[in-house]
Design a protein around this motif. Structure first.
Motif, PDB file in Angstrom:
ATOM      1  N   CYS A  10      -6.656  43.821 -45.485  1.00  0.00           N
ATOM      2  CA  CYS A  10      -5.416  44.665 -46.174  1.00  0.00           C
ATOM      3  C   CYS A  10      -5.486  43.862 -47.665  1.00  0.00           C
ATOM      4  O   CYS A  10      -5.263  42.564 -47.518  1.00  0.00           O
ATOM      5  CB  CYS A  10      -4.148  44.410 -45.416  1.00  0.00           C
ATOM      6  SG  CYS A  10      -2.730  45.260 -46.322  1.00  0.00           S
ATOM      7  N   VAL A  11      -5.204  44.504 -48.581  1.00  0.00           N
ATOM      8  CA  VAL A  11      -4.980  43.908 -49.969  1.00  0.00           C
ATOM      9  C   VAL A  11      -3.629  44.310 -50.476  1.00  0.00           C
ATOM     10  O   VAL A  11      -3.482  45.714 -50.585  1.00  0.00           O
ATOM     11  CB  VAL A  11      -6.094  44.552 -50.776  1.00  0.00           C
ATOM     12  CG1 VAL A  11      -5.854  43.847 -52.330  1.00  0.00           C
ATOM     13  CG2 VAL A  11      -7.448  43.842 -50.497  1.00  0.00           C
ATOM     14  N   SER A  26      -2.246  48.318 -49.292  1.00  0.00           N
ATOM     15  CA  SER A  26      -3.555  49.192 -49.005  1.00  0.00           C
ATOM     16  C   SER A  26      -3.575  49.888 -47.654  1.00  0.00           C
ATOM     17  O   SER A  26      -4.128  50.834 -47.590  1.00  0.00           O
ATOM     18  CB  SER A  26      -4.693  48.536 -49.584  1.00  0.00           C
ATOM     19  OG  SER A  26      -4.829  47.519 -48.667  1.00  0.00           O
ATOM     20  N   ARG A 108      -4.785  46.455 -56.357  1.00  0.00           N
ATOM     21  CA  ARG A 108      -5.008  46.675 -54.994  1.00  0.00           C
ATOM     22  C   ARG A 108      -6.479  46.945 -55.169  1.00  0.00           C
ATOM     23  O   ARG A 108      -7.091  46.333 -54.374  1.00  0.00           O
ATOM     24  CB  ARG A 108      -4.044  47.578 -54.170  1.00  0.00           C
ATOM     25  CG  ARG A 108      -4.367  47.648 -52.676  1.00  0.00           C
ATOM     26  CD  ARG A 108      -5.682  48.295 -52.270  1.00  0.00           C
ATOM     27  NE  ARG A 108      -5.918  49.722 -52.845  1.00  0.00           N
ATOM     28  CZ  ARG A 108      -7.030  50.075 -52.852  1.00  0.00           C
ATOM     29  NH1 ARG A 108      -7.960  49.711 -52.301  1.00  0.00           N
ATOM     30  NH2 ARG A 108      -7.126  51.436 -53.476  1.00  0.00           N
ATOM     31  N   SER A 109      -6.913  47.906 -56.007  1.00  0.00           N
ATOM     32  CA  SER A 109      -8.134  48.366 -56.006  1.00  0.00           C
ATOM     33  C   SER A 109      -9.195  47.200 -56.633  1.00  0.00           C
ATOM     34  O   SER A 109     -10.377  47.043 -56.147  1.00  0.00           O
ATOM     35  CB  SER A 109      -8.177  49.623 -56.924  1.00  0.00           C
ATOM     36  OG  SER A 109      -9.453  50.322 -56.994  1.00  0.00           O
ATOM     37  N   GLY A 112      -9.551  44.792 -53.897  1.00  0.00           N
ATOM     38  CA  GLY A 112     -10.490  45.256 -52.691  1.00  0.00           C
ATOM     39  C   GLY A 112     -11.778  45.389 -52.940  1.00  0.00           C
ATOM     40  O   GLY A 112     -12.829  45.275 -52.265  1.00  0.00           O
ATOM     41  N   VAL A 115     -13.017  41.483 -53.146  1.00  0.00           N
ATOM     42  CA  VAL A 115     -12.587  40.651 -52.344  1.00  0.00           C
ATOM     43  C   VAL A 115     -13.478  39.214 -52.018  1.00  0.00           C
ATOM     44  O   VAL A 115     -12.846  38.299 -51.834  1.00  0.00           O
ATOM     45  CB  VAL A 115     -12.254  41.328 -50.941  1.00  0.00           C
ATOM     46  CG1 VAL A 115     -13.183  41.742 -50.169  1.00  0.00           C
ATOM     47  CG2 VAL A 115     -11.256  40.264 -50.176  1.00  0.00           C
TER      48      VAL A 115
END
Length: 323
Positions: A10-11, A26, A108-109, A112, A115
């Motif tokens: 999860c981000v 996310s 978030r994108s 992700g 990461v």
């Protein structure tokens, strides 16, 4: 336990402002706005403690400090992103819309997609943080002093000359006080004393450049010569395409370092030191002075990096081993 990159599931995108933090999850698609206060952030982030979560926020000049402190307290890994890199990432999709909820989704994108490569944020030592603030303030005052000196030399400045000179005297007093604070702060830390002594042994590096390097380049001694040259903005980058090949140029790096290294190179190219001999040899081979000085800047920072590394290694070798 902090999750490894491969375990992140999860981000969290976190857009920070002066008074609020907007969060996007996310996994759940939830977006909410939280007061930028420790208690409110702790309550909102508590459910993510101990989960495979990565939090991503941007550097905002200090408004993110409370958030990062809470994330550290809850052992939630975080990445403080460079706003320029995030903006470039968003532009690569051809998008222009901007508000807090949209920004959190982009963060978030960004987290992700990257990461596995994003560095996890770690707090600097209190001594390092104080040094960065003092050195940054000193740079501001020096720039202000140059502006006032230029105004004093300008035509028609006679009417305000007394006012400018009084301001210059005040600026000089503040700079002297900062110099004393910086010296005292460095003396408090054994690690900083060792690094400062190593830096002073490098030709061209004087009393002003030592605290600047300690504050702006804490990575000295931990990177290889190519990495440290690139971080200082003195690494030559190729500009080739097909059969075309242009002169390599030095771009990027931390903006405070290059001007100071240039002054150091001017000082080092005089006398009979090995650096001065290398500089004169480059000129004899037909290298332009600007190119030779840039090469000298690169030599200075790589030598400084090696000497700091050796000093830190020696410190670790002589430290007593506890039973």
């Amino acid at each position: 336990m902090i999750a490894e990159p491969a375990e992140i599931q999860c981000v969290l995108g976190l857009d920070v402002s002066c008074n609020t933090v907007t969060l996007f999850d996310s996994c759940t698609g939830r977006c909410l706005t939280i007061a930028n206060e420790a208690d409110a952030l702790r309550t909102a982030l508590q459910p993510y403690q101990g989960t495979a979560t990565l939090a991503v926020c941007e550097a905002t000049g200090g408004h993110e400090d409370t958030l990062l402190g809470v994330l550290l307290e809850l052992a939630i890994p975080a990445h403080r992103a460079d706003p320029a890199k995030v903006n470039a990432y968003i532009k690569s999709f051809g998008k222009h819309a901007k508000n807090d909820p949209i920004d959190t989704r982009w963060l978030r994108s960004y987290g992700g997609d990257r990461v596995a490569t994003l560095a996890r944020w770690q707090p600097a030592e209190p001594c390092q943080q104080k040094l960065e603030l003092l050195v940054a303030r000193r740079l501001d005052l020096v720039a202000m002093r140059v502006q006032e000196q230029n105004r004093l030399k300008a035509p028609r400045s006679s009417l305000i000359a007394d006012n400018i000179q009084a301001h210059l005297a005040e600026i000089n007093r503040h700079i002297d006080a900062l110099n004393q604070q910086i010296d005292a702060l460095i003396a408090e830390s054994r690690s900083m004393v060792l690094r400062a002594e190593a830096l002073r042994s490098v030709p061209g590096i004087g009393q002003v450049l030592v605290p600047l390097l300690l504050a702006v380049m804490p990575e000295l001694g931990s990177l290889n010569r190519r990495q440290i040259a690139s971080l200082a903005g003195v690494a030559p980058h190729p500009k080739d395409s097909g059969k075309a090949s242009w002169h390599r140029s030095t771009i990027g790096g931390r903006r405070q370092i290059r001007p100071a290294l240039f002054i150091a190179a001017l000082a080092a190219c005089r006398g009979a030191t090995p650096l001065a001999i290398a500089y004169k040899a480059m000129l004899k081979r037909g290298k332009p002075k600007r190119l030779a000085l840039t090469a000298l800047m690169r030599k200075i920072i790589t030598i400084a990096n090696a000497r700091v590394r050796d000093a830190l290694r020696q410190k670790n070798e002589i430290m007593p081993i506890s039973a």
